[in-house]
Motif scaffolding. Sequence first.
Motif, PDB file in Angstrom:
ATOM      1  N   THR A   1      -2.457   5.346   6.969  1.00  0.00           N
ATOM      2  CA  THR A   1      -3.182   4.149   8.002  1.00  0.00           C
ATOM      3  C   THR A   1      -2.829   2.593   7.896  1.00  0.00           C
ATOM      4  O   THR A   1      -2.827   2.453   8.626  1.00  0.00           O
ATOM      5  CB  THR A   1      -4.285   3.554   7.519  1.00  0.00           C
ATOM      6  OG1 THR A   1      -5.502   5.203   7.366  1.00  0.00           O
ATOM      7  CG2 THR A   1      -5.829   3.515   7.645  1.00  0.00           C
ATOM      8  N   THR A   2      -1.541   2.449   6.972  1.00  0.00           N
ATOM      9  CA  THR A   2      -1.160   1.632   7.074  1.00  0.00           C
ATOM     10  C   THR A   2      -0.045   1.182   8.148  1.00  0.00           C
ATOM     11  O   THR A   2      -0.095   0.492   8.694  1.00  0.00           O
ATOM     12  CB  THR A   2      -0.360   1.650   5.650  1.00  0.00           C
ATOM     13  OG1 THR A   2      -0.970   1.473   4.149  1.00  0.00           O
ATOM     14  CG2 THR A   2       0.663   0.244   5.493  1.00  0.00           C
TER      15      THR A   2
ATOM     16  N   ASP B   1      -3.941  -3.352  -1.167  1.00  0.00           N
ATOM     17  CA  ASP B   1      -4.351  -1.757  -1.827  1.00  0.00           C
ATOM     18  C   ASP B   1      -4.476  -2.069  -3.292  1.00  0.00           C
ATOM     19  O   ASP B   1      -3.288  -2.458  -4.186  1.00  0.00           O
ATOM     20  CB  ASP B   1      -4.248  -0.858  -1.421  1.00  0.00           C
ATOM     21  CG  ASP B   1      -4.899   0.135  -1.404  1.00  0.00           C
ATOM     22  OD1 ASP B   1      -5.873   0.550  -1.507  1.00  0.00           O
ATOM     23  OD2 ASP B   1      -4.165   1.377  -1.838  1.00  0.00           O
TER      24      ASP B   1
ATOM     25  N   LYS C   1     -11.265  -0.415   3.127  1.00  0.00           N
ATOM     26  CA  LYS C   1     -10.505   0.424   4.334  1.00  0.00           C
ATOM     27  C   LYS C   1     -11.878   1.011   5.214  1.00  0.00           C
ATOM     28  O   LYS C   1     -10.818   0.665   6.894  1.00  0.00           O
ATOM     29  CB  LYS C   1      -9.406   1.238   3.786  1.00  0.00           C
ATOM     30  CG  LYS C   1      -8.538   0.639   2.857  1.00  0.00           C
ATOM     31  CD  LYS C   1      -7.661   1.506   2.935  1.00  0.00           C
ATOM     32  CE  LYS C   1      -6.699   1.039   2.247  1.00  0.00           C
ATOM     33  NZ  LYS C   1      -5.332   2.079   1.478  1.00  0.00           N
TER      34      LYS C   1
ATOM     35  N   GLU D   1     -12.036  -6.263   1.481  1.00  0.00           N
ATOM     36  CA  GLU D   1     -12.885  -5.314   2.703  1.00  0.00           C
ATOM     37  C   GLU D   1     -12.316  -4.148   2.478  1.00  0.00           C
ATOM     38  O   GLU D   1     -11.017  -3.504   1.450  1.00  0.00           O
ATOM     39  CB  GLU D   1     -11.901  -5.598   3.536  1.00  0.00           C
ATOM     40  CG  GLU D   1     -11.743  -7.531   4.080  1.00  0.00           C
ATOM     41  CD  GLU D   1     -12.998  -7.488   4.796  1.00  0.00           C
ATOM     42  OE1 GLU D   1     -14.033  -6.534   4.990  1.00  0.00           O
ATOM     43  OE2 GLU D   1     -13.518  -8.640   4.925  1.00  0.00           O
TER      44      GLU D   1
ATOM     45  N   ASP E   1       1.012  -1.173   0.099  1.00  0.00           N
ATOM     46  CA  ASP E   1       0.356   0.329   0.001  1.00  0.00           C
ATOM     47  C   ASP E   1       0.390   1.082  -0.667  1.00  0.00           C
ATOM     48  O   ASP E   1       1.660   1.116   0.637  1.00  0.00           O
ATOM     49  CB  ASP E   1      -0.853  -0.022   1.233  1.00  0.00           C
ATOM     50  CG  ASP E   1      -2.270   1.301   1.255  1.00  0.00           C
ATOM     51  OD1 ASP E   1      -2.107   2.401   0.387  1.00  0.00           O
ATOM     52  OD2 ASP E   1      -3.155   0.450   1.464  1.00  0.00           O
TER      53      ASP E   1
ATOM     54  N   LEU F   1      -8.814  -5.845  11.286  1.00  0.00           N
ATOM     55  CA  LEU F   1      -7.304  -6.490  10.596  1.00  0.00           C
ATOM     56  C   LEU F   1      -7.009  -7.234  11.067  1.00  0.00           C
ATOM     57  O   LEU F   1      -7.191  -8.379  10.546  1.00  0.00           O
ATOM     58  CB  LEU F   1      -6.480  -5.211   9.791  1.00  0.00           C
ATOM     59  CG  LEU F   1      -5.688  -5.846   9.279  1.00  0.00           C
ATOM     60  CD1 LEU F   1      -6.663  -6.443   7.287  1.00  0.00           C
ATOM     61  CD2 LEU F   1      -4.927  -4.810   8.081  1.00  0.00           C
TER      62      LEU F   1
ATOM     63  N   TYR G   1      -2.004   0.043  10.803  1.00  0.00           N
ATOM     64  CA  TYR G   1      -2.202  -1.177  10.629  1.00  0.00           C
ATOM     65  C   TYR G   1      -0.743  -2.335  11.109  1.00  0.00           C
ATOM     66  O   TYR G   1      -0.878  -3.131  11.694  1.00  0.00           O
ATOM     67  CB  TYR G   1      -2.926  -1.444   9.059  1.00  0.00           C
ATOM     68  CG  TYR G   1      -4.581  -1.237   8.785  1.00  0.00           C
ATOM     69  CD1 TYR G   1      -5.095  -1.403   9.443  1.00  0.00           C
ATOM     70  CD2 TYR G   1      -4.355  -0.790   7.593  1.00  0.00           C
ATOM     71  CE1 TYR G   1      -6.205  -1.039   9.112  1.00  0.00           C
ATOM     72  CE2 TYR G   1      -5.295   0.181   7.273  1.00  0.00           C
ATOM     73  CZ  TYR G   1      -6.277  -0.168   7.552  1.00  0.00           C
ATOM     74  OH  TYR G   1      -8.220  -0.453   7.518  1.00  0.00           O
TER      75      TYR G   1
ATOM     76  N   LEU H   1      -7.923  -4.663   0.773  1.00  0.00           N
ATOM     77  CA  LEU H   1      -7.771  -3.679   1.598  1.00  0.00           C
ATOM     78  C   LEU H   1      -7.742  -2.077   1.223  1.00  0.00           C
ATOM     79  O   LEU H   1      -6.912  -2.173   0.454  1.00  0.00           O
ATOM     80  CB  LEU H   1      -6.989  -3.763   3.214  1.00  0.00           C
ATOM     81  CG  LEU H   1      -7.826  -2.576   4.238  1.00  0.00           C
ATOM     82  CD1 LEU H   1      -8.882  -2.918   4.747  1.00  0.00           C
ATOM     83  CD2 LEU H   1      -6.851  -3.265   5.196  1.00  0.00           C
ATOM     84  N   THR H   2      -8.880  -1.700   0.967  1.00  0.00           N
ATOM     85  CA  THR H   2      -9.007  -0.898  -0.792  1.00  0.00           C
ATOM     86  C   THR H   2     -10.372  -0.275  -0.013  1.00  0.00           C
ATOM     87  O   THR H   2     -10.997  -0.103   0.384  1.00  0.00           O
ATOM     88  CB  THR H   2      -9.624  -1.456  -1.791  1.00  0.00           C
ATOM     89  OG1 THR H   2      -9.094  -0.152  -2.480  1.00  0.00           O
ATOM     90  CG2 THR H   2     -10.160  -2.316  -2.040  1.00  0.00           C
ATOM     91  N   SER H   3      -9.976   1.411  -0.354  1.00  0.00           N
ATOM     92  CA  SER H   3     -11.207   2.784  -0.928  1.00  0.00           C
ATOM     93  C   SER H   3     -11.856   2.395  -1.791  1.00  0.00           C
ATOM     94  O   SER H   3     -12.397   3.412  -2.385  1.00  0.00           O
ATOM     95  CB  SER H   3     -10.272   3.606  -0.232  1.00  0.00           C
ATOM     96  OG  SER H   3      -9.282   3.911   0.901  1.00  0.00           O
TER      97      SER H   3
END
Length: 145
Positions: free
Chosen positions: A14-15, A55, A118, A116, A9, A126, A18, A95-97
């Motif tokens: 945000t990463t 991502d 984000k 999923e 990503d 997660l 995580y 895991l994406t927007s």
Amino acid sequence: MSKSVVIIDDEHGTTDLYVKALRMAEFEVRHIDNVKDALAHFQGDGSTPDIYILDLMMPPGDEIKLEESGFGLSTGIVLYRRLREKHPNLPVIILTSVSNPEILGLLPLDDNTRREAKIDVMPFELVEKIKETLTYDRDNAASFN
């Protein structure tokens, strides 16, 4: 022995959260933030994780044609396909927007891949999703995707 995770990503904010949550849960984590390093990793730098987190929307870099990546909107789909060439059965969480159905429709999900959003997944959630995925019983595949 701890489980290993590779997160691909380009976004760090945000990463990083995580990654911190995963490390607190005693996962070994590698964060790859660009296409060039992701492709090099797939080609075999010697370490295969237990699971990939990927991502979709990332700059394609020089390694992927801008058009092939949907102008950066679906770079992760290209990476996913290349990942599947090398590791066809390894668990992957997308895991994406990205919420565009046309782009998501390009993603060839399989029994070892889940998607999923984000916005719906907090860092400790997660961790739980990864644990569920890694302990998932393939005989009970009803709601994996």
